[in-house]
Design a protein around this motif. Sequence first.
Motif, mmCIF file in Angstrom:
data_model
loop_
_atom_site.group_PDB
_atom_site.id
_atom_site.type_symbol
_atom_site.label_atom_id
_atom_site.label_comp_id
_atom_site.label_asym_id
_atom_site.label_seq_id
_atom_site.Cartn_x
_atom_site.Cartn_y
_atom_site.Cartn_z
ATOM 1 N N VAL A 224 0.043 6.102 -11.001
ATOM 2 C CA VAL A 224 -0.024 6.731 -9.438
ATOM 3 C C VAL A 224 -0.103 5.323 -8.367
ATOM 4 C CG1 VAL A 224 -0.498 8.768 -10.152
ATOM 5 C CG2 VAL A 224 -2.367 7.443 -9.510
ATOM 6 N N SER A 225 -0.742 4.558 -9.008
ATOM 7 C CA SER A 225 -1.190 3.284 -8.205
ATOM 8 C C SER A 225 -1.202 1.860 -9.167
ATOM 9 C CB SER A 225 -2.528 3.595 -7.778
ATOM 10 O OG SER A 225 -2.462 2.376 -6.549
ATOM 11 N N ARG A 366 -3.801 1.441 3.534
ATOM 12 C CA ARG A 366 -4.230 2.210 2.326
ATOM 13 C C ARG A 366 -5.669 2.281 2.538
ATOM 14 N NH1 ARG A 366 0.290 2.446 2.564
ATOM 15 N NH2 ARG A 366 1.900 2.166 1.226
ATOM 16 N N VAL A 367 -6.210 3.478 2.101
ATOM 17 C CA VAL A 367 -7.596 4.035 1.941
ATOM 18 C C VAL A 367 -7.822 4.622 0.565
ATOM 19 C CG1 VAL A 367 -9.382 5.341 2.902
ATOM 20 C CG2 VAL A 367 -7.591 4.298 4.416
ATOM 21 N N MET A 368 -8.467 3.848 -0.341
ATOM 22 C CA MET A 368 -8.864 4.252 -1.705
ATOM 23 C C MET A 368 -9.955 5.484 -1.624
ATOM 24 S SD MET A 368 -9.128 2.474 -4.987
ATOM 25 C CE MET A 368 -7.705 1.310 -4.750
ATOM 26 N N ARG A 374 -7.792 5.623 -8.786
ATOM 27 C CA ARG A 374 -7.049 5.143 -7.597
ATOM 28 C C ARG A 374 -6.231 5.771 -6.736
ATOM 29 N NH1 ARG A 374 -4.059 0.126 -10.957
ATOM 30 N NH2 ARG A 374 -6.034 -0.446 -12.273
ATOM 31 N N THR A 375 -6.717 7.099 -6.525
ATOM 32 C CA THR A 375 -6.360 8.046 -5.565
ATOM 33 C C THR A 375 -6.402 7.396 -4.238
ATOM 34 O OG1 THR A 375 -7.008 9.875 -6.709
ATOM 35 C CG2 THR A 375 -6.303 10.348 -4.567
ATOM 36 N N THR A 376 -5.109 7.334 -3.417
ATOM 37 C CA THR A 376 -4.897 6.683 -2.376
ATOM 38 C C THR A 376 -4.521 7.302 -1.141
ATOM 39 O OG1 THR A 376 -5.010 4.627 -3.553
ATOM 40 C CG2 THR A 376 -4.613 4.330 -1.394
ATOM 41 N N ILE A 377 -4.966 7.265 -0.001
ATOM 42 C CA ILE A 377 -4.003 7.681 1.256
ATOM 43 C C ILE A 377 -3.292 6.813 1.921
ATOM 44 C CG2 ILE A 377 -4.252 8.838 3.585
ATOM 45 C CD1 ILE A 377 -5.261 10.642 1.093
ATOM 46 N N ASN A 394 0.853 9.813 3.272
ATOM 47 C CA ASN A 394 0.914 10.404 1.923
ATOM 48 C C ASN A 394 -0.157 10.343 1.046
ATOM 49 O OD1 ASN A 394 4.002 11.449 1.670
ATOM 50 N ND2 ASN A 394 4.446 9.640 2.336
ATOM 51 N N VAL A 395 -0.203 10.756 -0.327
ATOM 52 C CA VAL A 395 -1.089 10.435 -1.310
ATOM 53 C C VAL A 395 -0.644 9.526 -2.247
ATOM 54 C CG1 VAL A 395 -2.671 11.324 -2.872
ATOM 55 C CG2 VAL A 395 -2.179 12.614 -0.875
ATOM 56 N N ASN A 396 -1.357 8.445 -2.527
ATOM 57 C CA ASN A 396 -0.917 7.433 -3.590
ATOM 58 C C ASN A 396 0.212 6.429 -3.109
ATOM 59 O OD1 ASN A 396 -2.721 8.382 -5.363
ATOM 60 N ND2 ASN A 396 -1.470 9.876 -6.110
ATOM 61 N N GLU A 397 0.425 5.388 -3.906
ATOM 62 C CA GLU A 397 1.496 4.393 -3.329
ATOM 63 C C GLU A 397 2.889 4.778 -3.458
ATOM 64 O OE1 GLU A 397 0.725 1.660 -2.418
ATOM 65 O OE2 GLU A 397 -1.359 1.095 -2.881
ATOM 66 N N SER A 398 3.504 4.230 -2.748
ATOM 67 C CA SER A 398 4.958 4.683 -2.768
ATOM 68 C C SER A 398 5.818 4.687 -3.807
ATOM 69 C CB SER A 398 5.831 3.784 -1.730
ATOM 70 O OG SER A 398 5.087 4.224 -0.243
ATOM 71 N N PHE A 399 5.577 3.564 -4.708
ATOM 72 C CA PHE A 399 6.023 3.338 -5.936
ATOM 73 C C PHE A 399 5.115 2.360 -6.863
ATOM 74 C CE2 PHE A 399 7.595 -0.340 -3.617
ATOM 75 C CZ PHE A 399 7.697 -1.336 -4.590
#
Length: 399
Positions: A224-225, A366-368, A374-377, A394-399
Amino acid sequence: MKKLLTFLTFFLFIGQLLAQDSIQYKPNQIREFKLVPLPAIGSNPANGWLFGLAPSATWRMGTPETTHLSNLVGNFLYTTKKQWIFSSRSNIFLSEDKWILVGDWRYFITSQPTFGLGSSTPNMPSENPNQLGVLWGEQQMDFSWVRFYETVLKRIGTSKFYLGMGYHLDVFSKIENFLEDENSPSELNFSHDYYNQQFGFDLDKYTLSGITINGVMENRDVAVSPYEKNFALLSYKINPSFLGSDKSSSTLLLDYRHYFNLSEKRKRHLIGVWGLANFLVSGDLPYMSLPSIGYDMFGRSGRGYAQGRFRGESMVYSEVEYRFPLQKNKETFGGTLFFNSSSYGSKLTDERLFEKINAAYGVGLRVMINKENRTTISADYGFGRKGNSGFYLNVNESF
């Protein structure tokens, strides 16, 4: 007697601990389960503002040394455009990463603008100069969408490569086209209706059902990140009419992602590269099943444009993102700079792939909220061509 009872109690206690330990390390049992029941506030150009719940869960099905974290992201949302969005997307790694289960389930009561086919479509509705009597530019669509995708992948020996098969189902129904601007040329055919009439599909409902043959290389540290290494997917979809598809067809999807570390001490400091291609190989697809921007599994491609802004029988997409920490000794805050480009080809409009390329760029924060998994906003603002732009939360990185 008291000593005997004391010893018995002691050994029972030790035995219970050992039993729990053996259960804890039993293969394919859920361990380290963490659920973040996030209240959801999101945004993107296709949906407007989204409100509801977006629970995110991670767990492990084996030891940390041999098994990736599994993850599931759910959405239970209502939007300012009066849409209902329910979805569940998961990557489940069984013990020692011997099997991967990938799920993508959705039920949408939604709406979305469409602009016609190819990379040259304008923003404002007008008559297509190559197809007299047909609209291109912005046209609104209301529809319901049911998706059920489930894939099972088997690891090849001790490598990072997997082979597997899956089933996929997309049902679009209750499709209605309309124009919001009363001054638009309403006597023209909608792009969606014209395309479906040309290729023999219904205008208000159609189904795509079939199997996928998949090859995957999973080498990321955290799906996810990711901070390092790479991921690759090759997926060949076969959509036969005897499995429920309105017409038989096949498509090929290619997806590659690589992460280059810029600092050994701060692995969050990196450059990510993403390449995505989707091609119609044989037969015909209904309009909404054609390759389109923003229709990857998590809907993250094409920041700078609305989902569905470009569509065609063939698609090539690329993106590069620079990710960096914003604090000297902490990982809570980070930033991104990104650039993407895409091209679409359509046999109906005689537009070839790479004849026109649409680019976009932007910046993100990004806010972890959970360092361990590594759940991230993520909050991004993207700028595309011809005044297209959008805010994405969104939640987590774009890719």
